[in-house]
Design a protein around this motif. Sequence first.
Motif, PDB file in Angstrom:
ATOM      1  N   TRP A  17      61.766  43.947  22.526  1.00  0.00           N
ATOM      2  CA  TRP A  17      62.436  42.649  22.673  1.00  0.00           C
ATOM      3  C   TRP A  17      63.901  42.721  22.238  1.00  0.00           C
ATOM      4  CZ3 TRP A  17      64.365  39.648  18.559  1.00  0.00           C
ATOM      5  CH2 TRP A  17      64.057  40.111  17.265  1.00  0.00           C
ATOM      6  N   ARG A  18      64.253  43.746  21.460  1.00  0.00           N
ATOM      7  CA  ARG A  18      65.640  43.850  20.991  1.00  0.00           C
ATOM      8  C   ARG A  18      66.528  44.560  21.996  1.00  0.00           C
ATOM      9  NH1 ARG A  18      65.649  46.081  14.998  1.00  0.00           N
ATOM     10  NH2 ARG A  18      67.824  45.383  15.196  1.00  0.00           N
ATOM     11  N   ASN A  24      65.097  37.024  26.114  1.00  0.00           N
ATOM     12  CA  ASN A  24      65.553  36.728  24.770  1.00  0.00           C
ATOM     13  C   ASN A  24      65.448  35.258  24.458  1.00  0.00           C
ATOM     14  OD1 ASN A  24      66.581  37.144  22.302  1.00  0.00           O
ATOM     15  ND2 ASN A  24      68.675  37.521  22.944  1.00  0.00           N
ATOM     16  N   LEU A  28      57.299  30.794  26.110  1.00  0.00           N
ATOM     17  CA  LEU A  28      56.469  29.809  26.811  1.00  0.00           C
ATOM     18  C   LEU A  28      57.139  29.323  28.092  1.00  0.00           C
ATOM     19  CD1 LEU A  28      53.724  29.019  25.616  1.00  0.00           C
ATOM     20  CD2 LEU A  28      55.275  29.878  23.872  1.00  0.00           C
ATOM     21  N   PHE A  64      50.942  36.355   7.532  1.00  0.00           N
ATOM     22  CA  PHE A  64      51.512  36.682   8.837  1.00  0.00           C
ATOM     23  C   PHE A  64      52.996  37.038   8.776  1.00  0.00           C
ATOM     24  CE2 PHE A  64      51.084  32.018   8.339  1.00  0.00           C
ATOM     25  CZ  PHE A  64      52.417  31.681   8.225  1.00  0.00           C
ATOM     26  N   VAL A  68      55.120  37.988  12.222  1.00  0.00           N
ATOM     27  CA  VAL A  68      55.984  37.045  12.933  1.00  0.00           C
ATOM     28  C   VAL A  68      57.463  37.363  12.763  1.00  0.00           C
ATOM     29  CG1 VAL A  68      54.259  35.198  12.759  1.00  0.00           C
ATOM     30  CG2 VAL A  68      56.168  35.249  11.134  1.00  0.00           C
ATOM     31  N   THR A  69      57.809  38.048  11.676  1.00  0.00           N
ATOM     32  CA  THR A  69      59.233  38.301  11.436  1.00  0.00           C
ATOM     33  C   THR A  69      59.785  39.370  12.354  1.00  0.00           C
ATOM     34  OG1 THR A  69      58.860  37.748   9.109  1.00  0.00           O
ATOM     35  CG2 THR A  69      60.942  38.852   9.655  1.00  0.00           C
ATOM     36  N   TRP A  70      59.029  40.448  12.556  1.00  0.00           N
ATOM     37  CA  TRP A  70      59.627  41.639  13.171  1.00  0.00           C
ATOM     38  C   TRP A  70      59.258  41.891  14.617  1.00  0.00           C
ATOM     39  CZ3 TRP A  70      63.461  42.439  10.198  1.00  0.00           C
ATOM     40  CH2 TRP A  70      63.349  42.274   8.807  1.00  0.00           C
ATOM     41  N   GLY A  74      53.612  34.233  19.378  1.00  0.00           N
ATOM     42  CA  GLY A  74      53.616  32.959  20.088  1.00  0.00           C
ATOM     43  C   GLY A  74      53.564  33.226  21.569  1.00  0.00           C
ATOM     44  N   SER A  75      52.457  32.891  22.189  1.00  0.00           N
ATOM     45  CA  SER A  75      52.308  33.191  23.607  1.00  0.00           C
ATOM     46  C   SER A  75      51.403  32.149  24.250  1.00  0.00           C
ATOM     47  CB  SER A  75      51.726  34.592  23.783  1.00  0.00           C
ATOM     48  OG  SER A  75      50.499  34.672  23.103  1.00  0.00           O
TER      49      SER A  75
ATOM     50  N   LEU B 173      61.643  29.641  15.335  1.00  0.00           N
ATOM     51  CA  LEU B 173      62.090  30.846  16.030  1.00  0.00           C
ATOM     52  C   LEU B 173      63.547  31.187  15.691  1.00  0.00           C
ATOM     53  CD1 LEU B 173      60.538  30.464  19.609  1.00  0.00           C
ATOM     54  CD2 LEU B 173      59.817  31.998  17.770  1.00  0.00           C
ATOM     55  N   VAL B 175      64.877  34.756  16.831  1.00  0.00           N
ATOM     56  CA  VAL B 175      65.148  35.624  17.986  1.00  0.00           C
ATOM     57  C   VAL B 175      66.551  36.226  17.901  1.00  0.00           C
ATOM     58  CG1 VAL B 175      64.861  35.912  20.469  1.00  0.00           C
ATOM     59  CG2 VAL B 175      63.682  34.056  19.311  1.00  0.00           C
ATOM     60  N   ASP B 176      66.772  36.973  16.844  1.00  0.00           N
ATOM     61  CA  ASP B 176      68.063  37.633  16.657  1.00  0.00           C
ATOM     62  C   ASP B 176      67.900  39.132  16.864  1.00  0.00           C
ATOM     63  OD1 ASP B 176      70.661  38.262  15.983  1.00  0.00           O
ATOM     64  OD2 ASP B 176      70.217  38.334  13.825  1.00  0.00           O
ATOM     65  N   LYS B 177      68.377  39.605  18.007  1.00  0.00           N
ATOM     66  CA  LYS B 177      68.204  41.020  18.333  1.00  0.00           C
ATOM     67  C   LYS B 177      68.926  41.921  17.331  1.00  0.00           C
ATOM     68  CE  LYS B 177      67.533  40.504  23.285  1.00  0.00           C
ATOM     69  NZ  LYS B 177      67.749  41.092  24.610  1.00  0.00           N
ATOM     70  N   ALA B 178      70.071  41.481  16.848  1.00  0.00           N
ATOM     71  CA  ALA B 178      70.865  42.331  15.970  1.00  0.00           C
ATOM     72  C   ALA B 178      70.133  42.625  14.666  1.00  0.00           C
ATOM     73  CB  ALA B 178      72.215  41.659  15.691  1.00  0.00           C
ATOM     74  N   SER B 179      69.617  41.568  14.010  1.00  0.00           N
ATOM     75  CA  SER B 179      68.940  41.790  12.728  1.00  0.00           C
ATOM     76  C   SER B 179      67.476  42.183  12.937  1.00  0.00           C
ATOM     77  CB  SER B 179      68.984  40.508  11.884  1.00  0.00           C
ATOM     78  OG  SER B 179      68.168  39.506  12.483  1.00  0.00           O
ATOM     79  N   GLY B 180      66.963  41.959  14.142  1.00  0.00           N
ATOM     80  CA  GLY B 180      65.560  42.259  14.392  1.00  0.00           C
ATOM     81  C   GLY B 180      64.613  41.191  13.898  1.00  0.00           C
ATOM     82  N   ARG B 181      65.127  40.047  13.502  1.00  0.00           N
ATOM     83  CA  ARG B 181      64.247  38.961  13.028  1.00  0.00           C
ATOM     84  C   ARG B 181      63.889  38.050  14.203  1.00  0.00           C
ATOM     85  NH1 ARG B 181      64.409  38.815   7.322  1.00  0.00           N
ATOM     86  NH2 ARG B 181      63.402  36.787   7.350  1.00  0.00           N
ATOM     87  N   TYR B 182      62.588  37.910  14.442  1.00  0.00           N
ATOM     88  CA  TYR B 182      62.148  37.115  15.579  1.00  0.00           C
ATOM     89  C   TYR B 182      61.832  35.677  15.168  1.00  0.00           C
ATOM     90  CZ  TYR B 182      60.028  35.850  19.987  1.00  0.00           C
ATOM     91  OH  TYR B 182      59.764  35.241  21.191  1.00  0.00           O
ATOM     92  N   ALA B 183      61.137  35.507  14.054  1.00  0.00           N
ATOM     93  CA  ALA B 183      60.787  34.153  13.614  1.00  0.00           C
ATOM     94  C   ALA B 183      60.926  34.067  12.098  1.00  0.00           C
ATOM     95  CB  ALA B 183      59.360  33.792  14.037  1.00  0.00           C
ATOM     96  N   ASP B 184      61.074  32.845  11.611  1.00  0.00           N
ATOM     97  CA  ASP B 184      61.202  32.601  10.182  1.00  0.00           C
ATOM     98  C   ASP B 184      59.823  32.244   9.631  1.00  0.00           C
ATOM     99  OD1 ASP B 184      61.610  31.628   7.659  1.00  0.00           O
ATOM    100  OD2 ASP B 184      63.295  30.319   8.205  1.00  0.00           O
ATOM    101  N   ALA B 185      59.214  33.224   8.954  1.00  0.00           N
ATOM    102  CA  ALA B 185      57.827  33.037   8.486  1.00  0.00           C
ATOM    103  C   ALA B 185      57.694  31.835   7.548  1.00  0.00           C
ATOM    104  CB  ALA B 185      57.330  34.311   7.801  1.00  0.00           C
ATOM    105  N   ILE B 188      56.504  28.620   9.312  1.00  0.00           N
ATOM    106  CA  ILE B 188      55.196  28.616   9.980  1.00  0.00           C
ATOM    107  C   ILE B 188      54.147  28.471   8.875  1.00  0.00           C
ATOM    108  CG2 ILE B 188      53.628  29.915  11.483  1.00  0.00           C
ATOM    109  CD1 ILE B 188      56.090  31.383  12.595  1.00  0.00           C
ATOM    110  N   LEU B 206      51.232  29.660  18.803  1.00  0.00           N
ATOM    111  CA  LEU B 206      52.414  29.413  19.640  1.00  0.00           C
ATOM    112  C   LEU B 206      53.247  28.281  19.061  1.00  0.00           C
ATOM    113  CD1 LEU B 206      51.432  27.749  23.054  1.00  0.00           C
ATOM    114  CD2 LEU B 206      50.013  27.755  21.026  1.00  0.00           C
ATOM    115  N   PRO B 207      54.524  28.231  19.460  1.00  0.00           N
ATOM    116  CA  PRO B 207      55.442  27.247  18.867  1.00  0.00           C
ATOM    117  C   PRO B 207      55.047  25.796  19.148  1.00  0.00           C
ATOM    118  CG  PRO B 207      56.677  28.975  20.007  1.00  0.00           C
ATOM    119  CD  PRO B 207      55.234  29.165  20.360  1.00  0.00           C
TER     120      PRO B 207
END
Lengths: 442, 442
Positions: A17-18, A24, A28, A64, A68-70, A74-75, B173, B175-185, B188, B206-207
């Motif tokens: 995904w990166r 990006n 959903l 989790f 969820v962080t890395w 969510g799908s 969510l 979704v930061d490709k640079a830091s690799g962080r997809y979601a804020d645990a 959630i 899912l969100p």
Amino acid sequence: MHLALFLTHAGSHLAGWRHPLAENGNALDIRYYQRLAQRAEAAKLDLLFVADKLALDDIHGGDFEAAVTWRPSGSPEPLALLSALSVLTERIGLGATISTSYHQPYHVARQFATLDHFSGGRAAWNAVTSVNDGEARNFGLERHLGHAERYTRAGEFIELVRTLWDTWEDDALIVDKASGRYADASRIHYADHQGEHFRVRGPLNLPRPPQGHPVLIQAGVSGTFQALAASNAEVIFPVQSSLEKARAFYRQFKRQVLDAGRQADAVKVLPGLYPIVADSDQQAQDLAGELDELIQPLAGLAFMSASMNYDLAQHDPEAPVPDIRDFIQGSKGRFDVVIGNAIEAGWSLRQLGRWYASSLAFAKLVGSPKSVAEQMEQWLQEDAADGFVVMPPYSPGGAERFLDQVVPELQRRGVFRREYQGSTLREHLGLRVPAPSRIKAR
Amino acid sequence: MHLALFLTHAGSHLAGWRHPLAENGNALDIRYYQRLAQRAEAAKLDLLFVADKLALDDIHGGDFEAAVTWRPSGSPEPLALLSALSVLTERIGLGATISTSYHQPYHVARQFATLDHFSGGRAAWNAVTSVNDGEARNFGLERHLGHAERYTRAGEFIELVRTLWDTWEDDALIVDKASGRYADASRIHYADHQGEHFRVRGPLNLPRPPQGHPVLIQAGVSGTFQALAASNAEVIFPVQSSLEKARAFYRQFKRQVLDAGRQADAVKVLPGLYPIVADSDQQAQDLAGELDELIQPLAGLAFMSASMNYDLAQHDPEAPVPDIRDFIQGSKGRFDVVIGNAIEAGWSLRQLGRWYASSLAFAKLVGSPKSVAEQMEQWLQEDAADGFVVMPPYSPGGAERFLDQVVPELQRRGVFRREYQGSTLREHLGLRVPAPSRIKAR
């Protein structure tokens, strides 16, 4: 050669995904899936394939956070996704994963029958048994069902769903406005199922699906799995990390199919495949390296913990991989091998996490379109596969590259269709329409 | 005025399918539903509404013969249908019936969240408690849950589904490709629900849905129902056979909503409505007569038996309607009234079956487009309704006549929108987006 496209939001490589060519944003967004589905159909693929889990991965460290962080989580619910795609496509098959451990057979039979009707005979069900306690805890249980119980339940579940699909004979509808007769009640039957796990009377509340039965897919490699699949499955989706292993598995599994009294080609073996494609072999190797650079090892370890139902966070990530094979409760067949190989190679857990994030233990074919196609053809010729579930490491870019560059190469070589010949998934796969089971009138 | 179109294969009048303008073939043909949905959207309706039952009706005489022979049976699974329609429409709301008695909250929360995402905020859930033993027998039980138990289960089920929708905060969510962080645990949350009927840990996988919560619809009229709906529902769909009764119900129900601490307009009351429309009042009366001529009384009695969970076949159809009100277990509120009225009128069971097949006890408005629109406006002005669930007696012809002729008349009178103002169902209905419930961090 039969080809399925494994649909994901951003790719199967855990850092895919990166990549700049990965989607990006919103997992959903149905327009993203529409675009991929229509591209796959234009490339004449047999089917789309959607995986599923019934919980966020929260085995690793008991929560989790790592999952969820890395990496993307969510799908969409798979049947909702494929119902939507059924009206946006015309020929490609539609395969959804639904667990036999945490669903009800009557609902599942209805949902797949509906999908098969809407799509004109393109539905497939990937029947899985789920993997971990996190899933169990969303359905009133504290612990995941044990391996043996899951498989006896799965066997009964699948048989029952097929019986429900057969409760309406193909010609049960009359629809005669003049006489006022809508259906012939003598051609609709109770299922009267009373088993160890389920009691379901039926009949189903809709007519028999166009394919008779939607195609049955199963995914796994354990011995228990193989026994069930040899008797039931029509497509299997095994994890095979190399041509040699795939060849041995294929030979042995086809023998089991024969032993179960079925023809060898009544089950198509489609191992998962990670294609990493670029203009030249060297560029593809570079791309594979770039993707691996983006990996967070924790993402791999969290995914493994969830799939094994075993918390790897209790071990030092820098120490050698411990022999935990006796404690694996989830995808046992796959991880017995993965852990065994890692111990043999003398890896640390962190190394294992990196490796797993990079391929999920599937075979990775890296190269130019020509050399990837060549390798795929070799798997076929050497009886290691009947085709593949193609798992693009990043998406949509990686999926589109495969469809636009590798598929035409396979077509040039004459190993993959240039046009659909039939209109149903059974026709694409060369599978017969099952005769209705004989349900006795009461 | 708010309008929903009740989607059926061939119409709500039990002999409607025999009318020349009714669909005459495959109840599973998605193109039929697509055509109706797009016509309803062109007419700017608030939403589509799909009913459901989890079994063929087989209470009458102990089998399904009467039900399948004399009226259409066999219908798509509602969420699959609405997922497909979500990508074929852009603005109209999508309401599906799903039972709280025979489904699992985690699956239901996922399915409606997915539908809400795919449709950009147009999903609605009609939460029902199911009606009969035939349904129970498809899910491992011998008998339908009792009235009181169904409603306590429904209350817990609904609350739990809402909690699951709230397990992801709106901005979870990254979704930061640079830091690799997809979601804020930390955004959630587990649901950690432990109730009388369900234990579900969550989080949902899912969100949060675009509408926060898909709109909650409830259908019923019993006292138990009203208590639950006054606290929970955002739309109710009651059976009202006349303006006078509807007015009394409306006044009393809105008072209950206020007593439950909510604003009166936080719940829209949309009674079901059978419009029988022709060029003149006389032609409409003739059409109503023609439809009734086509009725098979057994179709009505079988439908009633299924809805009441009481087998009417044990009584002589020519004898006066017996007082069975103490034995009604299904849609109790509705049938206490229906049976009471039939006894008062001195009807035979056969007469009752005819009458029921003709309207299912809903109000029937018969006349020219102008006079039907006039009556609808009257219901609104006299505080008997906030709008209607329009149930065309035959379809697609009857639905299209209503959309093409009555809706423009309502628009001319200024009581119905000419254009959508918003894009979500909540916006169409004037309902606020719910604030997330506060789920405590562990």
